[in-house]
Scaffold this motif. Structure first.
Motif, PDB file in Angstrom:
ATOM      1  N   SER A 167      10.674  -7.721  43.285  1.00 43.48           N
ATOM      2  CA  SER A 167      11.158  -6.929  44.412  1.00 43.48           C
ATOM      3  C   SER A 167      10.492  -5.557  44.443  1.00 43.48           C
ATOM      4  O   SER A 167      10.132  -5.051  45.517  1.00 43.48           O
ATOM      5  CB  SER A 167      12.684  -6.764  44.318  1.00 43.48           C
ATOM      6  OG  SER A 167      13.328  -8.007  44.444  1.00 43.48           O
ATOM      7  N   LEU A 168      10.326  -4.959  43.281  1.00 43.66           N
ATOM      8  CA  LEU A 168       9.672  -3.649  43.215  1.00 43.66           C
ATOM      9  C   LEU A 168       8.215  -3.752  43.641  1.00 43.66           C
ATOM     10  O   LEU A 168       7.698  -2.872  44.336  1.00 43.66           O
ATOM     11  CB  LEU A 168       9.781  -3.068  41.807  1.00 43.66           C
ATOM     12  CG  LEU A 168      11.189  -2.744  41.305  1.00 43.66           C
ATOM     13  CD1 LEU A 168      11.127  -2.148  39.904  1.00 43.66           C
ATOM     14  CD2 LEU A 168      11.913  -1.802  42.261  1.00 43.66           C
ATOM     15  N   LEU A 169       7.539  -4.815  43.204  1.00 39.71           N
ATOM     16  CA  LEU A 169       6.141  -5.003  43.610  1.00 39.71           C
ATOM     17  C   LEU A 169       6.039  -5.208  45.118  1.00 39.71           C
ATOM     18  O   LEU A 169       5.114  -4.698  45.765  1.00 39.71           O
ATOM     19  CB  LEU A 169       5.541  -6.206  42.877  1.00 39.71           C
ATOM     20  CG  LEU A 169       5.157  -5.984  41.415  1.00 39.71           C
ATOM     21  CD1 LEU A 169       4.787  -7.310  40.760  1.00 39.71           C
ATOM     22  CD2 LEU A 169       3.987  -4.997  41.307  1.00 39.71           C
ATOM     23  N   ALA A 170       6.996  -5.944  45.708  1.00 39.76           N
ATOM     24  CA  ALA A 170       6.983  -6.166  47.158  1.00 39.76           C
ATOM     25  C   ALA A 170       7.171  -4.852  47.905  1.00 39.76           C
ATOM     26  O   ALA A 170       6.466  -4.583  48.897  1.00 39.76           O
ATOM     27  CB  ALA A 170       8.071  -7.162  47.536  1.00 39.76           C
ATOM     28  N   LEU A 171       8.104  -4.023  47.450  1.00 37.64           N
ATOM     29  CA  LEU A 171       8.351  -2.740  48.116  1.00 37.64           C
ATOM     30  C   LEU A 171       7.163  -1.806  47.965  1.00 37.64           C
ATOM     31  O   LEU A 171       6.735  -1.165  48.933  1.00 37.64           O
ATOM     32  CB  LEU A 171       9.610  -2.092  47.531  1.00 37.64           C
ATOM     33  CG  LEU A 171      10.017  -0.736  48.123  1.00 37.64           C
ATOM     34  CD1 LEU A 171      10.189  -0.822  49.639  1.00 37.64           C
ATOM     35  CD2 LEU A 171      11.305  -0.235  47.470  1.00 37.64           C
ATOM     36  N   ALA A 172       6.607  -1.731  46.756  1.00 33.36           N
ATOM     37  CA  ALA A 172       5.434  -0.881  46.545  1.00 33.36           C
ATOM     38  C   ALA A 172       4.243  -1.390  47.338  1.00 33.36           C
ATOM     39  O   ALA A 172       3.484  -0.601  47.921  1.00 33.36           O
ATOM     40  CB  ALA A 172       5.085  -0.829  45.051  1.00 33.36           C
TER      41      ALA A 172
ATOM     42  N   ALA B 181      17.391   4.121  42.297  1.00 32.75           N
ATOM     43  CA  ALA B 181      16.332   5.048  41.876  1.00 32.75           C
ATOM     44  C   ALA B 181      15.015   4.320  41.617  1.00 32.75           C
ATOM     45  O   ALA B 181      13.942   4.828  41.961  1.00 32.75           O
ATOM     46  CB  ALA B 181      16.776   5.803  40.621  1.00 32.75           C
ATOM     47  N   LEU B 182      15.080   3.133  41.020  1.00 33.28           N
ATOM     48  CA  LEU B 182      13.851   2.394  40.733  1.00 33.28           C
ATOM     49  C   LEU B 182      13.147   1.971  42.016  1.00 33.28           C
ATOM     50  O   LEU B 182      11.915   1.941  42.077  1.00 33.28           O
ATOM     51  CB  LEU B 182      14.151   1.160  39.877  1.00 33.28           C
ATOM     52  CG  LEU B 182      14.124   1.361  38.357  1.00 33.28           C
ATOM     53  CD1 LEU B 182      14.438   0.042  37.657  1.00 33.28           C
ATOM     54  CD2 LEU B 182      12.772   1.895  37.898  1.00 33.28           C
ATOM     55  N   ARG B 183      13.905   1.641  43.044  1.00 32.65           N
ATOM     56  CA  ARG B 183      13.289   1.241  44.310  1.00 32.65           C
ATOM     57  C   ARG B 183      12.627   2.445  44.980  1.00 32.65           C
ATOM     58  O   ARG B 183      11.546   2.326  45.562  1.00 32.65           O
ATOM     59  CB  ARG B 183      14.325   0.592  45.235  1.00 32.65           C
ATOM     60  CG  ARG B 183      14.737  -0.792  44.758  1.00 32.65           C
ATOM     61  CD  ARG B 183      15.700  -1.485  45.721  1.00 32.65           C
ATOM     62  NE  ARG B 183      15.097  -1.781  47.021  1.00 32.65           N
ATOM     63  CZ  ARG B 183      14.309  -2.814  47.277  1.00 32.65           C
ATOM     64  NH1 ARG B 183      13.986  -3.655  46.303  1.00 32.65           N
ATOM     65  NH2 ARG B 183      13.829  -3.018  48.482  1.00 32.65           N
TER      66      ARG B 183
ATOM     67  N   LEU C  98       8.623   2.671  45.759  1.00 35.32           N
ATOM     68  CA  LEU C  98       8.096   3.049  47.073  1.00 35.32           C
ATOM     69  C   LEU C  98       7.130   4.222  46.950  1.00 35.32           C
ATOM     70  O   LEU C  98       6.066   4.237  47.599  1.00 35.32           O
ATOM     71  CB  LEU C  98       9.250   3.396  48.011  1.00 35.32           C
ATOM     72  CG  LEU C  98       8.866   3.879  49.419  1.00 35.32           C
ATOM     73  CD1 LEU C  98       7.997   2.852  50.132  1.00 35.32           C
ATOM     74  CD2 LEU C  98      10.125   4.172  50.241  1.00 35.32           C
ATOM     75  N   LEU C  99       7.462   5.198  46.117  1.00 37.78           N
ATOM     76  CA  LEU C  99       6.558   6.337  45.901  1.00 37.78           C
ATOM     77  C   LEU C  99       5.247   5.891  45.273  1.00 37.78           C
ATOM     78  O   LEU C  99       4.173   6.394  45.630  1.00 37.78           O
ATOM     79  CB  LEU C  99       7.235   7.384  45.020  1.00 37.78           C
ATOM     80  CG  LEU C  99       8.398   8.149  45.664  1.00 37.78           C
ATOM     81  CD1 LEU C  99       9.050   9.080  44.647  1.00 37.78           C
ATOM     82  CD2 LEU C  99       7.917   8.945  46.874  1.00 37.78           C
ATOM     83  N   VAL C 100       5.308   4.959  44.340  1.00 36.24           N
ATOM     84  CA  VAL C 100       4.068   4.423  43.760  1.00 36.24           C
ATOM     85  C   VAL C 100       3.205   3.806  44.853  1.00 36.24           C
ATOM     86  O   VAL C 100       1.987   4.007  44.913  1.00 36.24           O
ATOM     87  CB  VAL C 100       4.384   3.380  42.662  1.00 36.24           C
ATOM     88  CG1 VAL C 100       3.115   2.632  42.254  1.00 36.24           C
ATOM     89  CG2 VAL C 100       4.998   4.058  41.443  1.00 36.24           C
ATOM     90  N   GLY C 101       3.842   3.051  45.740  1.00 31.75           N
ATOM     91  CA  GLY C 101       3.081   2.392  46.803  1.00 31.75           C
ATOM     92  C   GLY C 101       2.422   3.359  47.760  1.00 31.75           C
ATOM     93  O   GLY C 101       1.226   3.237  48.057  1.00 31.75           O
ATOM     94  N   VAL C 102       3.183   4.348  48.254  1.00 33.83           N
ATOM     95  CA  VAL C 102       2.629   5.235  49.280  1.00 33.83           C
ATOM     96  C   VAL C 102       1.732   6.322  48.683  1.00 33.83           C
ATOM     97  O   VAL C 102       0.801   6.798  49.347  1.00 33.83           O
ATOM     98  CB  VAL C 102       3.746   5.889  50.122  1.00 33.83           C
ATOM     99  CG1 VAL C 102       4.527   4.814  50.874  1.00 33.83           C
ATOM    100  CG2 VAL C 102       4.679   6.733  49.277  1.00 33.83           C
TER     101      VAL C 102
END
Length: 383
Positions: free
Chosen positions: A287-292, A319-321, A325-329
């Protein structure tokens, strides 16, 4: 200028949305309460950074980096990496991309080295190293309150491993791409004295005090504005010609303000709901990879700041999500030229210095480094 025009158009569109009731006035007031401190920080930090550059602070840091390099190209590059990371972490992405880049290019030329490896280092790290502190990136400042962390140190505790990945992975790619240019020798240069020692000393003190204040948890916009006022007073006596209206980042402020209003309207009217609802919930690795990944794709499509604003509701209250998201953007915006405003400003400085890098090559390299950095950053969050 183009950014200012776009910002003005966005503000007009936002005003129309408010007039039509698409964005209720109470929501606008709540948005202003969240956004105005962020814009105040941008204003203060930009003025401090510009005047510190005029005082020769960044020139001195570059000269010191050349001395630390000890005549070995890889040593100089390592010193530039450290300088770019510190500049990004404490003084934000734009300071590294816009102010440090021409100084690093000039340094490379002074010692007879090709500037491209150093220039690409500054722009990549300006983006990917901007994960550690709230002040490193506007997206972080917007996220920190939503995450519910009290102060910069808890935020750093959440992001530290992802931030480390955001430095290590791009540097590893740079070492591979420029392996033929980063191993050699150069003749160290002397450290140049500042043109005005009083201005230089005052700017250095203000800059150090600002960094301490920002890491100590002082309200960021207050610290930045007070530092800017202090340095403006010094410049009024030591370098009055540098106090120009262009020092105020009008275009950035207009663009960000207009963008905030328009995206908030999209949220209020539910237009962005299908995008948010399409992403899987939870804080599992997938899920985290999908969001990022969605953050990275959106950043390269529409710029990282609106990408964060559009996808922010998908983070929920986890917080992890938010971190993913910050990692992705932040770390994923290395492919298209418009994925980060800092990248466009960096390329303009590159052209002004006579250094040519085609957008085609930039995008090709970005297609390698961006996915690797995002995946590594998300996996690091699981630590």
């Amino acid at each position: 200028m183009r950014q200012a025009v776009i910002g003005a158009v966005l503000l007009v569109v936002g005003a129309v949305c408010v007039a039509l009731g698409l964005l209720p006035v109470p929501d606008l007031i709540e948005l202003a309460d969240r956004v105005l401190p962020v814009l105040g920080f941008v204003l203060g930090l930009t003025i401090v950074s510009e005047l510190a550059a005029d005082a020769g602070v960044f020139d001195r840091l570059a000269d010191v980096a050349a001395r630390i390099g000890g005549g070995r190209t890889i040593g100089l590059w390592g010193a530039v990496v450290v300088l770019a990371v510190l500049c990004t972490v404490f003084l934000s992405i734009d300071t590294t991309a816009v102010l440090l880049t021409p100084i690093v290019i000039a340094l490379a030329r002074r010692v007879g080295l090709p500037p491209m490896p150093f220039a690409l280092t500054t722009v990549w790290l300006a983006n990917t190293a901007s994960l550690l502190l709230p002040v490193s990136n506007l997206t972080n400042l917007l996220a920190v309150d939503k995450i519910g962390l009290d102060g910069p140190l808890p935020f750093a505790g959440l992001m530290v491993w992802a931030a480390l990945a955001g430095v290590v992975v791009p540097c590893a790619v740079l070492l591979v791409v420029f392996r033929g240019k980063l191993f050699g020798r150069y003749t160290p240069v002397s450290v140049r004295p500042p043109a005005d020692r009083v201005f230089f000393t005052a700017a250095s003190i203000v800059l150090v005090a600002l960094v301490v204040a920002l890491t100590a948890g002082v309200t960021v916009w207050i610290a930045a504005v007070l530092a800017a006022l202090a340095l403006v007073v010094v410049a009024a006596f030591r370098a009055p010609s540098e106090l120009k209206p262009s020092r105020v980042p009008w275009s950035t402020l207009l663009f960000a303000a207009g963008l905030f209003v328009v995206v908030e309207t999209l949220h209020t009217t539910g237009i962005t709901d299908p995008i948010v609802n399409a992403l899987p919930g939870g804080s599992g690795t997938g899920s985290l990879l999908a969001l990022a990944g969605a953050g990275g794709v959106a950043a390269n499509a529409i710029d990282n700041l609106p990408a964060y604003l559009v996808l922010e509701p998908a983070a929920g209250h986890d917080a992890l999500r938010y971190a993913a998201l910050l990692v992705g953007v932040n770390a994923g915006c290395l492919i298209t030229p418009w994925a980060s405003l800092a990248t466009l400003l960096w390329h303009a400085r590159l052209a002004a210095e006579g250094v040519h890098l085609s957008w085609g090559r930039y995008m090709a390299l970005g297609c390698v480094v961006a996915p690797l950095t995002v995946v590594a950053g998300v996996l690091a969050l699981r630590l």
